[in-house]
Design a protein around this motif. Structure first.
Motif, PDB file in Angstrom:
ATOM      1  N   MET A 116       0.830  -1.206   0.000  1.00 35.93           N
ATOM      2  CA  MET A 116       0.000   0.000   0.000  1.00 35.93           C
ATOM      3  C   MET A 116       0.868   1.260   0.000  1.00 35.93           C
ATOM      4  O   MET A 116       0.485   2.276   0.570  1.00 35.93           O
ATOM      5  CB  MET A 116      -0.915   0.020   1.237  1.00 35.93           C
ATOM      6  N   SER A 117       2.019   1.218  -0.619  1.00 36.20           N
ATOM      7  CA  SER A 117       2.911   2.374  -0.638  1.00 36.20           C
ATOM      8  C   SER A 117       2.177   3.626  -1.116  1.00 36.20           C
ATOM      9  O   SER A 117       1.483   3.592  -2.126  1.00 36.20           O
ATOM     10  CB  SER A 117       4.101   2.120  -1.571  1.00 36.20           C
ATOM     11  N   LYS A 118       2.313   4.698  -0.361  1.00 36.08           N
ATOM     12  CA  LYS A 118       1.744   6.005  -0.696  1.00 36.08           C
ATOM     13  C   LYS A 118       0.221   6.002  -0.832  1.00 36.08           C
ATOM     14  O   LYS A 118      -0.346   6.844  -1.520  1.00 36.08           O
ATOM     15  CB  LYS A 118       2.370   6.569  -1.967  1.00 36.08           C
ATOM     16  N   ALA A 119      -0.450   5.072  -0.176  1.00 35.60           N
ATOM     17  CA  ALA A 119      -1.915   5.069  -0.214  1.00 35.60           C
ATOM     18  C   ALA A 119      -2.453   6.183   0.679  1.00 35.60           C
ATOM     19  O   ALA A 119      -1.805   6.603   1.635  1.00 35.60           O
ATOM     20  CB  ALA A 119      -2.463   3.713   0.240  1.00 35.60           C
ATOM     21  N   TYR A 120      -3.649   6.654   0.364  1.00 40.79           N
ATOM     22  CA  TYR A 120      -4.310   7.689   1.162  1.00 40.79           C
ATOM     23  C   TYR A 120      -5.501   7.031   1.845  1.00 40.79           C
ATOM     24  O   TYR A 120      -6.532   6.784   1.217  1.00 40.79           O
ATOM     25  CB  TYR A 120      -4.760   8.854   0.263  1.00 40.79           C
ATOM     26  N   ALA A 121      -5.333   6.713   3.140  1.00 43.25           N
ATOM     27  CA  ALA A 121      -6.343   5.949   3.869  1.00 43.25           C
ATOM     28  C   ALA A 121      -6.924   6.735   5.046  1.00 43.25           C
ATOM     29  O   ALA A 121      -7.367   6.150   6.029  1.00 43.25           O
ATOM     30  CB  ALA A 121      -5.736   4.639   4.346  1.00 43.25           C
ATOM     31  N   ALA A 122      -6.924   8.047   4.949  1.00 45.37           N
ATOM     32  CA  ALA A 122      -7.450   8.881   6.029  1.00 45.37           C
ATOM     33  C   ALA A 122      -8.922   8.580   6.260  1.00 45.37           C
ATOM     34  O   ALA A 122      -9.707   8.509   5.321  1.00 45.37           O
ATOM     35  CB  ALA A 122      -7.258  10.358   5.688  1.00 45.37           C
ATOM     36  N   GLY A 123      -9.261   8.353   7.529  1.00 48.74           N
ATOM     37  CA  GLY A 123     -10.656   8.116   7.880  1.00 48.74           C
ATOM     38  C   GLY A 123     -11.184   6.742   7.527  1.00 48.74           C
ATOM     39  O   GLY A 123     -12.356   6.451   7.745  1.00 48.74           O
ATOM     40  N   ALA A 124     -10.344   5.866   6.999  1.00 46.81           N
ATOM     41  CA  ALA A 124     -10.788   4.509   6.643  1.00 46.81           C
ATOM     42  C   ALA A 124     -10.839   3.647   7.903  1.00 46.81           C
ATOM     43  O   ALA A 124     -10.247   3.965   8.931  1.00 46.81           O
ATOM     44  CB  ALA A 124      -9.845   3.889   5.614  1.00 46.81           C
ATOM     45  N   SER A 125     -11.557   2.530   7.815  1.00 46.39           N
ATOM     46  CA  SER A 125     -11.672   1.622   8.958  1.00 46.39           C
ATOM     47  C   SER A 125     -10.984   0.296   8.646  1.00 46.39           C
ATOM     48  O   SER A 125     -11.309  -0.366   7.658  1.00 46.39           O
ATOM     49  CB  SER A 125     -13.148   1.383   9.288  1.00 46.39           C
ATOM     50  N   PHE A 126     -10.014  -0.059   9.515  1.00 46.69           N
ATOM     51  CA  PHE A 126      -9.235  -1.297   9.357  1.00 46.69           C
ATOM     52  C   PHE A 126      -9.288  -2.103  10.652  1.00 46.69           C
ATOM     53  O   PHE A 126      -8.305  -2.721  11.046  1.00 46.69           O
ATOM     54  CB  PHE A 126      -7.773  -0.963   9.030  1.00 46.69           C
ATOM     55  N   LYS A 127     -10.415  -2.120  11.339  1.00 48.09           N
ATOM     56  CA  LYS A 127     -10.511  -2.815  12.626  1.00 48.09           C
ATOM     57  C   LYS A 127     -10.241  -4.310  12.447  1.00 48.09           C
ATOM     58  O   LYS A 127     -10.874  -4.972  11.629  1.00 48.09           O
ATOM     59  CB  LYS A 127     -11.896  -2.607  13.245  1.00 48.09           C
ATOM     60  N   GLY A 128      -9.269  -4.815  13.212  1.00 46.85           N
ATOM     61  CA  GLY A 128      -8.955  -6.243  13.185  1.00 46.85           C
ATOM     62  C   GLY A 128      -8.319  -6.740  11.908  1.00 46.85           C
ATOM     63  O   GLY A 128      -8.243  -7.949  11.678  1.00 46.85           O
ATOM     64  N   VAL A 129      -7.821  -5.844  11.063  1.00 49.41           N
ATOM     65  CA  VAL A 129      -7.199  -6.261   9.798  1.00 49.41           C
ATOM     66  C   VAL A 129      -5.823  -6.875  10.065  1.00 49.41           C
ATOM     67  O   VAL A 129      -5.053  -6.395  10.897  1.00 49.41           O
ATOM     68  CB  VAL A 129      -7.065  -5.060   8.832  1.00 49.41           C
ATOM     69  N   ASP A 130      -5.515  -7.952   9.348  1.00 46.22           N
ATOM     70  CA  ASP A 130      -4.201  -8.593   9.453  1.00 46.22           C
ATOM     71  C   ASP A 130      -3.292  -8.040   8.360  1.00 46.22           C
ATOM     72  O   ASP A 130      -3.486  -8.321   7.179  1.00 46.22           O
ATOM     73  CB  ASP A 130      -4.349 -10.110   9.305  1.00 46.22           C
ATOM     74  N   PHE A 131      -2.323  -7.209   8.771  1.00 46.33           N
ATOM     75  CA  PHE A 131      -1.344  -6.615   7.853  1.00 46.33           C
ATOM     76  C   PHE A 131       0.006  -7.337   7.935  1.00 46.33           C
ATOM     77  O   PHE A 131       1.038  -6.760   7.622  1.00 46.33           O
ATOM     78  CB  PHE A 131      -1.124  -5.140   8.194  1.00 46.33           C
ATOM     79  N   THR A 132       0.032  -8.587   8.350  1.00 38.14           N
ATOM     80  CA  THR A 132       1.291  -9.322   8.492  1.00 38.14           C
ATOM     81  C   THR A 132       2.070  -9.327   7.169  1.00 38.14           C
ATOM     82  O   THR A 132       1.501  -9.578   6.104  1.00 38.14           O
ATOM     83  CB  THR A 132       1.018 -10.779   8.932  1.00 38.14           C
ATOM     84  N   ASN A 133       3.364  -9.007   7.252  1.00 32.72           N
ATOM     85  CA  ASN A 133       4.281  -8.985   6.096  1.00 32.72           C
ATOM     86  C   ASN A 133       3.865  -7.992   5.005  1.00 32.72           C
ATOM     87  O   ASN A 133       4.277  -8.119   3.851  1.00 32.72           O
ATOM     88  CB  ASN A 133       4.426 -10.379   5.469  1.00 32.72           C
TER      89      ASN A 133
END
Length: 201
Positions: A116-133
């Motif tokens: 997600m390089s340089k993504a714009y995620a302001a105000g987004a919801s990532f509750k419980g998301v697995d971002f491993t690696n």
């Protein structure tokens, strides 16, 4: 001996001046092009209008492949207001470099190994998301809800988390620069365990 018009000092001087102007102009154009291509959106800049493509939310399942690490793209992936709640297979390992993700919902999604390089995620919801690696460098997570997100062995260098909700987020073996770490550690929502994993002082 008579000088030809091509050898005259006046012509040489004006040619030299033109070359210098050409170099300066090229430099200015290059800076403008880089600035225009960079999706790192500053606070005082406006986002482009919401895409009207009928299947724009499905583009996340394909991702982009051009210039993944630098967020260079032909056309940005517009995922604003899309809902990927509990998406367990279609986002894993995708490149969403420079994606516009503000106000989208990814709660409970599997986003392991995503780029997600340089993504714009302001105000987004990532509750419980697995971002491993995952590679989440230079992402704007301002005011995003990241409660319970797992950042295990995740690259977070250059990302911003101003006013983001980070309660119960896991930061095991997170890869982050010292300055970025200092900024992240100022977020009061990170619990004691998360602060210990990050090495906040």
């Amino acid at each position: 001996m008579k000088l030809s018009t091509w050898d005259s000092p006046e012509l040489k001087a004006s040619t030299s001046c033109f070359k210098e102007l050409k170099t300066v102009a090229c430099g200015i154009l290059a800076v403008c092009a880089i600035t225009a291509a960079s999706p790192a959106i500053a606070a005082n800049q406006r986002l482009p209008p919401l895409s009207t493509e009928p299947n724009r939310c499905e583009k996340a399942f394909v991702g982009n492949t051009i210039g993944q690490a630098n967020g260079v793209y032909d056309k940005p992936i517009d995922l604003r207001f899309c809902d990927y709640t509990n998406e367990k297979s279609n986002l894993k390992g995708k490149s969403l470099a420079a994606a516009l993700m503000s106000d989208a919902k990814f709660d409970g999604a599997d986003m392991t190994e995503v780029v997600m390089s340089k993504a714009y995620a302001a105000g987004a919801s990532f509750k419980g998301v697995d971002f491993t690696n995952a590679v989440l460098d230079r992402v704007n997570f301002e005011k995003a809800d990241l409660q319970g997100a797992v950042f295990k062995n995740t690259v977070l260098s250059g990302s911003t988390f101003n006013e983001a909700k980070l309660e119960d987020a896991v930061f095991e073996d997170t890869i982050i620069g010292y300055i970025d770490l200092q900024k992240l550690c100022t977020n009061p929502s990170i619990n004691a365990e998360g602060r210990a994993e990050l090495g906040c002082r």
